[in-house]
Design a protein around this motif. Sequence first.
Motif, PDB file in Angstrom:
ATOM      1  N   VAL A   1     -13.235   4.782  -1.186  1.00 47.93           N
ATOM      2  CA  VAL A   1     -13.488   6.119  -1.103  1.00 47.93           C
ATOM      3  C   VAL A   1     -12.304   7.135  -0.846  1.00 47.93           C
ATOM      4  N   ASN A   2     -12.520   8.417  -1.079  1.00 51.91           N
ATOM      5  CA  ASN A   2     -11.453   9.270  -1.279  1.00 51.91           C
ATOM      6  C   ASN A   2     -10.429   9.175  -0.334  1.00 51.91           C
ATOM      7  N   GLY A   3      -8.975   9.359  -0.425  1.00 49.96           N
ATOM      8  CA  GLY A   3      -8.118   9.188   0.718  1.00 49.96           C
ATOM      9  C   GLY A   3      -7.700   7.779   1.129  1.00 49.96           C
TER      10      GLY A   3
ATOM     11  N   LYS B   1      -6.252   5.000  -3.168  1.00 49.54           N
ATOM     12  CA  LYS B   1      -6.885   4.228  -4.297  1.00 49.54           C
ATOM     13  C   LYS B   1      -5.874   4.696  -5.514  1.00 49.54           C
TER      14      LYS B   1
ATOM     15  N   THR C   1      -2.808   5.889  -5.341  1.00 47.06           N
ATOM     16  CA  THR C   1      -1.506   5.352  -5.082  1.00 47.06           C
ATOM     17  C   THR C   1      -1.389   3.968  -5.223  1.00 47.06           C
TER      18      THR C   1
ATOM     19  N   ARG D   1     -13.095  14.584 -10.375  1.00 48.76           N
ATOM     20  CA  ARG D   1     -12.020  15.211  -9.838  1.00 48.76           C
ATOM     21  C   ARG D   1     -10.982  15.373 -10.931  1.00 48.76           C
TER      22      ARG D   1
ATOM     23  N   GLN E   1      -3.213  13.002 -11.294  1.00 54.46           N
ATOM     24  CA  GLN E   1      -2.489  12.099 -10.480  1.00 54.46           C
ATOM     25  C   GLN E   1      -2.426  10.853 -11.161  1.00 54.46           C
TER      26      GLN E   1
ATOM     27  N   THR F   1      -4.341  -0.714   2.461  1.00 57.10           N
ATOM     28  CA  THR F   1      -3.198   0.296   2.526  1.00 57.10           C
ATOM     29  C   THR F   1      -2.799   0.832   4.008  1.00 57.10           C
ATOM     30  N   LYS F   2      -1.803   1.621   3.953  1.00 56.90           N
ATOM     31  CA  LYS F   2      -1.198   2.167   5.311  1.00 56.90           C
ATOM     32  C   LYS F   2      -0.971   1.175   6.363  1.00 56.90           C
TER      33      LYS F   2
ATOM     34  N   ASP G   1       1.721   0.158   7.254  1.00 57.33           N
ATOM     35  CA  ASP G   1       2.883   0.548   7.867  1.00 57.33           C
ATOM     36  C   ASP G   1       2.997   1.234   8.946  1.00 57.33           C
TER      37      ASP G   1
ATOM     38  N   GLY H   1      -0.666  -2.229   1.606  1.00 59.85           N
ATOM     39  CA  GLY H   1       0.241  -1.241   1.152  1.00 59.85           C
ATOM     40  C   GLY H   1       1.055  -0.886   2.267  1.00 59.85           C
ATOM     41  N   VAL H   2       2.270  -0.866   2.220  1.00 62.52           N
ATOM     42  CA  VAL H   2       3.211  -0.715   3.319  1.00 62.52           C
ATOM     43  C   VAL H   2       4.141   0.492   3.281  1.00 62.52           C
ATOM     44  N   GLY H   3       3.516   1.424   2.691  1.00 60.94           N
ATOM     45  CA  GLY H   3       4.403   2.674   2.440  1.00 60.94           C
ATOM     46  C   GLY H   3       3.876   3.515   1.604  1.00 60.94           C
TER      47      GLY H   3
HETATM   48  P1  GDP Z   1      -7.141   8.137  -2.997  1.00 62.15           P
HETATM   49  O1  GDP Z   1      -7.981   9.468  -2.705  1.00 62.15           O
HETATM   50  O2  GDP Z   1      -7.865   7.069  -2.660  1.00 62.15           O
HETATM   51  O3  GDP Z   1      -6.771   8.242  -4.371  1.00 62.15           O
HETATM   52  O4  GDP Z   1      -5.688   8.265  -2.199  1.00 62.15           O
HETATM   53  P2  GDP Z   1      -4.474   8.829  -2.475  1.00 62.15           P
HETATM   54  O5  GDP Z   1      -3.641   7.622  -3.176  1.00 62.15           O
HETATM   55  O6  GDP Z   1      -4.395  10.005  -2.976  1.00 62.15           O
HETATM   56  O7  GDP Z   1      -3.670   8.523  -1.156  1.00 62.15           O
HETATM   57  C1  GDP Z   1      -3.957   9.253   0.006  1.00 62.15           C
HETATM   58  C2  GDP Z   1      -2.580   9.479   0.812  1.00 62.15           C
HETATM   59  O8  GDP Z   1      -2.277   8.125   1.541  1.00 62.15           O
HETATM   60  C3  GDP Z   1      -1.502  10.132   0.120  1.00 62.15           C
HETATM   61  O9  GDP Z   1      -0.858  10.906   1.044  1.00 62.15           O
HETATM   62  C4  GDP Z   1      -0.641   8.760  -0.127  1.00 62.15           C
HETATM   63  O10 GDP Z   1       0.670   8.947  -0.159  1.00 62.15           O
HETATM   64  C5  GDP Z   1      -1.235   7.770   1.043  1.00 62.15           C
HETATM   65  N1  GDP Z   1      -0.847   6.359   1.161  1.00 62.15           N
HETATM   66  C6  GDP Z   1      -1.207   5.502   0.240  1.00 62.15           C
HETATM   67  N2  GDP Z   1      -1.084   4.494   0.519  1.00 62.15           N
HETATM   68  C7  GDP Z   1      -0.256   4.486   1.479  1.00 62.15           C
HETATM   69  C8  GDP Z   1       0.431   3.407   2.185  1.00 62.15           C
HETATM   70  O11 GDP Z   1       0.117   1.980   2.072  1.00 62.15           O
HETATM   71  N3  GDP Z   1       1.212   3.760   3.191  1.00 62.15           N
HETATM   72  C9  GDP Z   1       1.192   5.064   3.725  1.00 62.15           C
HETATM   73  N4  GDP Z   1       1.993   5.459   4.610  1.00 62.15           N
HETATM   74  N5  GDP Z   1       0.735   5.816   3.065  1.00 62.15           N
HETATM   75  C10 GDP Z   1      -0.105   5.669   2.021  1.00 62.15           C
END
Ligand code: GDP
Length: 299
Positions: free
Chosen positions: A107-109, A112, A114, A139, A145, A251-252, A254, A277-279
């Motif tokens: 889902v968005n955010g 994915k 990244t 999108r 991106q 992800t996230k 960290d 994902g750790v950053g």
């Molecule tokens: P998408 O909408 O699923 O494609 O999400 P994005 O790839 O655009 O990521 C959404 C936000 O989460 C962005 O600000 C990324 O930098 C952040 N993000 C993605 N993976 C990580 C992670 O492992 N750690 C942290 N801290 N931020 C992350």
Amino acid sequence: ERQKWLDKLKAGLGKTASSISGVFVGTQIDEALYEDLEGALLMADAGVSATEHLTAALRRKVKATGVTHPTALKNILIAELTELLQPLQKSLVIGEHTPTVVMVAGVNGAGKTTSIGKLTKHLADSNASVLLAAADTFRAAAREQLTVWADRNTVEIVSQEGGDPAAVSYDAVTAGKARGKDVVLVDTAGRLPTQLHLMEELKKIKRVIAKADGTAPHEVLLVIDGNTGQNAVQQVKAFDDALGLTGLIVTKLDGTAKGGVLAAIARERPIPVYFIGVGEKLDELETFNAREFAQALLA
Ligand code: GDP
């Protein structure tokens, strides 16, 4: 390198860890301790099933071994959690098919786009040739991106403004075969204009990919935000029911207080966690190790 990210993971999970390890600071193992532990695990989003499973295992082990000190109990918990998480520790294998077609949903955010960028770098670093497919044609920002990630990694991308997502996926798989790529990574939409149903769209992409290559997709990955706890578990179930997932990217991790979510996944829908994902940076993607994770969560 690995130590550096482990410290980072620990610092993030520390928000979870402090509340869980706080449970073990006393001098005796009693009913109050078990109750605190249950509360801490639920707070960390381990879910009811994993929480009950772990505390039941601890009670059995305490009885069997006769340990009396909370520190010993904590070590038993690390071992039990490691065992629970072990089935999730699996590697993404490429090379059995040329190309290996990897469909990525989320889902968005969730992170994915990244994660696809990070995965592209990871694969390129191991000398695999990658072709990206921008199948989130709804999108414009998603396509842009992904193009940025493709440029940064100097890999080719199949993209078509406003095109049909399934058609873009088909073209990418066909191109990947023709150009002898090792991997085709298909980025799909995380949300659609309201009248369309996301799961139906994703199922269609999967069917059409299979038309381009009868053995594909070889992997169907879901990217989930580790910070969303139980919500992420629900997403895993829904996407798995619809698509048949082969792996997860979480992800996230960290910066989360909800690291228990992996225990919930292990109990409720044990799909391999290929990466965490750790950053936000391109190299902040790591393989998942059950013991390291359990230690980071509880240290
Ligand atoms: P998408 O909408 O699923 O494609 O999400 P994005 O790839 O655009 O990521 C959404 C936000 O989460 C962005 O600000 C990324 O930098 C952040 N993000 C993605 N993976 C990580 C992670 O492992 N750690 C942290 N801290 N931020 C992350």
